[in-house]
Write an enzyme that holds these catalytic residues in place. Structure first.
Site, PDB file in Angstrom:
ATOM      1  N   HIS A   4      37.454  42.133  35.426  1.00 57.59           N
ATOM      2  CA  HIS A   4      38.093  41.890  36.738  1.00 57.59           C
ATOM      3  C   HIS A   4      38.708  43.773  36.922  1.00 57.59           C
ATOM      4  O   HIS A   4      39.264  44.314  37.013  1.00 57.59           O
ATOM      5  CB  HIS A   4      39.254  41.432  36.569  1.00 57.59           C
ATOM      6  CG  HIS A   4      38.546  39.847  36.118  1.00 57.59           C
ATOM      7  ND1 HIS A   4      39.127  39.422  35.167  1.00 57.59           N
ATOM      8  CD2 HIS A   4      37.611  39.471  36.754  1.00 57.59           C
ATOM      9  CE1 HIS A   4      38.598  38.186  34.395  1.00 57.59           C
ATOM     10  NE2 HIS A   4      37.828  37.844  35.733  1.00 57.59           N
ATOM     11  N   GLY A   5      38.648  43.619  38.309  1.00 55.63           N
ATOM     12  CA  GLY A   5      38.870  44.355  39.379  1.00 55.63           C
ATOM     13  C   GLY A   5      38.062  45.947  39.408  1.00 55.63           C
ATOM     14  O   GLY A   5      36.851  45.491  39.139  1.00 55.63           O
TER      15      GLY A   5
ATOM     16  N   GLY B  67      34.130  39.590  36.696  1.00 52.84           N
ATOM     17  CA  GLY B  67      33.808  40.610  37.066  1.00 52.84           C
ATOM     18  C   GLY B  67      32.484  41.208  36.968  1.00 52.84           C
ATOM     19  O   GLY B  67      32.351  42.318  36.712  1.00 52.84           O
TER      20      GLY B  67
ATOM     21  N   SER C  17      31.720  42.702  39.820  1.00 54.01           N
ATOM     22  CA  SER C  17      32.100  44.103  41.325  1.00 54.01           C
ATOM     23  C   SER C  17      32.061  45.427  39.848  1.00 54.01           C
ATOM     24  O   SER C  17      31.819  45.547  38.812  1.00 54.01           O
ATOM     25  CB  SER C  17      32.771  43.843  41.589  1.00 54.01           C
ATOM     26  OG  SER C  17      33.238  42.682  42.614  1.00 54.01           O
TER      27      SER C  17
ATOM     28  N   THR D  85      36.106  41.840  44.244  1.00 54.88           N
ATOM     29  CA  THR D  85      36.205  43.779  45.052  1.00 54.88           C
ATOM     30  C   THR D  85      35.539  43.429  45.898  1.00 54.88           C
ATOM     31  O   THR D  85      35.944  44.746  47.311  1.00 54.88           O
ATOM     32  CB  THR D  85      36.946  44.793  43.562  1.00 54.88           C
ATOM     33  OG1 THR D  85      37.916  44.439  43.098  1.00 54.88           O
ATOM     34  CG2 THR D  85      37.220  45.603  43.325  1.00 54.88           C
TER      35      THR D  85
ATOM     36  N   ASN E 288      30.886  36.051  39.426  1.00 52.95           N
ATOM     37  CA  ASN E 288      31.727  36.413  40.535  1.00 52.95           C
ATOM     38  C   ASN E 288      32.030  37.991  40.772  1.00 52.95           C
ATOM     39  O   ASN E 288      32.493  38.858  40.085  1.00 52.95           O
ATOM     40  CB  ASN E 288      33.213  36.304  39.561  1.00 52.95           C
ATOM     41  CG  ASN E 288      32.954  35.101  39.317  1.00 52.95           C
ATOM     42  OD1 ASN E 288      32.566  33.982  38.839  1.00 52.95           O
ATOM     43  ND2 ASN E 288      34.560  34.055  39.203  1.00 52.95           N
TER      44      ASN E 288
ATOM     45  N   ASP F  66      38.783  29.215  41.358  1.00 54.67           N
ATOM     46  CA  ASP F  66      38.884  29.991  40.649  1.00 54.67           C
ATOM     47  C   ASP F  66      40.211  30.572  39.141  1.00 54.67           C
ATOM     48  O   ASP F  66      41.265  30.748  40.405  1.00 54.67           O
ATOM     49  CB  ASP F  66      38.283  31.666  41.075  1.00 54.67           C
ATOM     50  CG  ASP F  66      38.029  32.614  39.864  1.00 54.67           C
ATOM     51  OD1 ASP F  66      37.255  32.589  39.384  1.00 54.67           O
ATOM     52  OD2 ASP F  66      38.344  34.195  40.607  1.00 54.67           O
ATOM     53  N   HIS F  67      40.105  30.459  38.516  1.00 54.67           N
ATOM     54  CA  HIS F  67      41.341  31.007  37.548  1.00 54.67           C
ATOM     55  C   HIS F  67      42.150  29.957  37.239  1.00 54.67           C
ATOM     56  O   HIS F  67      42.922  30.409  37.344  1.00 54.67           O
ATOM     57  CB  HIS F  67      41.116  32.588  36.901  1.00 54.67           C
ATOM     58  CG  HIS F  67      40.403  33.173  36.467  1.00 54.67           C
ATOM     59  ND1 HIS F  67      40.169  33.618  35.451  1.00 54.67           N
ATOM     60  CD2 HIS F  67      39.619  34.098  37.506  1.00 54.67           C
ATOM     61  CE1 HIS F  67      38.935  34.147  34.729  1.00 54.67           C
ATOM     62  NE2 HIS F  67      39.116  34.553  36.251  1.00 54.67           N
TER      63      HIS F  67
HETATM   64 ZN   LIG Z   1      37.311  36.279  36.550  1.00 54.51          ZN
END
Ligand SMILES: [Zn+2]
Length: 294
Positions: A195-196, A224, A226, A248, A245, A99-100
């Site tokens: 993200h988050g 992102g 979540s 969180t 993806n 990932d990343h």
């Molecule tokens: Zn990502």
């Protein structure tokens, strides 16, 4: 069975559903992913960040730190072998994805560690530089049947949603050119997720997604996931998004299960956390339509 991520995503693309790429950072989360996949006849992508194996508690700082990368390669190979072993025993498709991936060496270590896919995130670089670096790694990865995901546009952070949201949305024409020039197998797009955790309700640009889908052949990826909401994700999975993806929400569900449920032996907390993570993951598999596919 362990498979290149490309094969999993092409099946999803042909059949209009999406696969969860679940963030994993230890054996319990990997086992939760594979159990959820096998029990629900769903493919799964183990999504592992380069630093995932090196989170440590820094007593001087009084917090977790994830940038102590000195021991990562050794830990990464160890963790990768464990993932490979568990994936091989499963009778549904499993991919292991970096990932990343932020640096060239991280991608190479992932390939050495048995990953079947690498995500190369150069989304904050100028277009030409992003193309050049992804193209170089596509050549290397494809030589050993490893898939490559790249990102065009940039998915920011939910905690800065107001400023990040519209800053780097993916342009459909640029996306088509990017895929043609790099030869990447999957493309992460910025269409309004972050993200988050979000500090407000996300709004997804489905019109943009439709245009990107029309312009680009390869499966599309949504980072992102979540907190993005059931309806948004349901719709995205039927509109060209083939991989979502999720990190969180899975971790939060695991922590909640550990905190909320009583167990006589404290050591069983890990089992509760694993179950919380797994149940949350299954609910996402159901939303994205990946259950019962194998
Ligand atoms: Zn990502």
């Amino acid at each position: 069975m362990l498979m290149p991520m490309k094969d999993i995503l092409i099946h999803a693309q042909k059949n209009d559903y999406a696969v969860v790429a679940a963030n994993c950072n230890n054996e319990d989360t990997v086992r939760a992913c594979i159990e959820a996949a096998v029990e629900n006849r769903s493919p799964i992508i183990l999504n592992i960040g380069y630093g995932a194996n090196c989170m440590q508690y820094d007593h001087k700082l009084g917090k977790l730190v994830g940038d102590n990368f000195d021991d990562v390669p050794e830990l990464m190979v160890f963790f990768g072998r464990m993932c490979e072993y568990l994936a091989d025993k499963a009778d549904v498709p499993v991919a292991i994805n970096l990932d990343h991936g932020a640096e060239f060496a991280h991608a190479i270590w992932a390939i050495r560690s048995g990953y079947t896919s690498i995500m190369i995130d150069r989304s904050m670089l100028p277009f030409e530089e992003n193309v050049a670096q992804v193209k170089e790694l596509v050549k290397i990865a494809h030589a050993v049947n490893v898939s490559v995901e790249a990102e065009l546009g940039h998915v920011g952070w939910g905690s800065r949603y107001e400023t990040d949201r519209d800053a780097h949305l993916t342009d459909p024409d640029e996306a088509a050119e990017f895929v043609r020039l790099t030869g990447c197998d999957a493309l992460a797009v910025a269409i309004g997720t972050a993200h988050g955790e979000y500090n407000q309700t996300p709004y997804i640009d489905f019109e943009r997604l439709e245009k990107i889908r029309a312009a680009v052949d390869v499966p599309l990826v949504l980072h992102g996931g979540s907190g993005t909401g059931k309806e948004n994700l349901y719709k995205a999975a039927r509109s060209g998004i083939c991989k979502v993806n999720i990190g969180t929400d899975l971790y939060k569900a695991g922590a909640k299960a550990w905190n909320d449920e009583k167990c006589e032996f404290a050591g069983n907390g890990y089992i509760l956390a694993k179950r919380g993570y797994k149940n949350c993951l299954i609910s996402y598999m159901e939303i994205l339509g990946s259950c019962g596919r194998y």
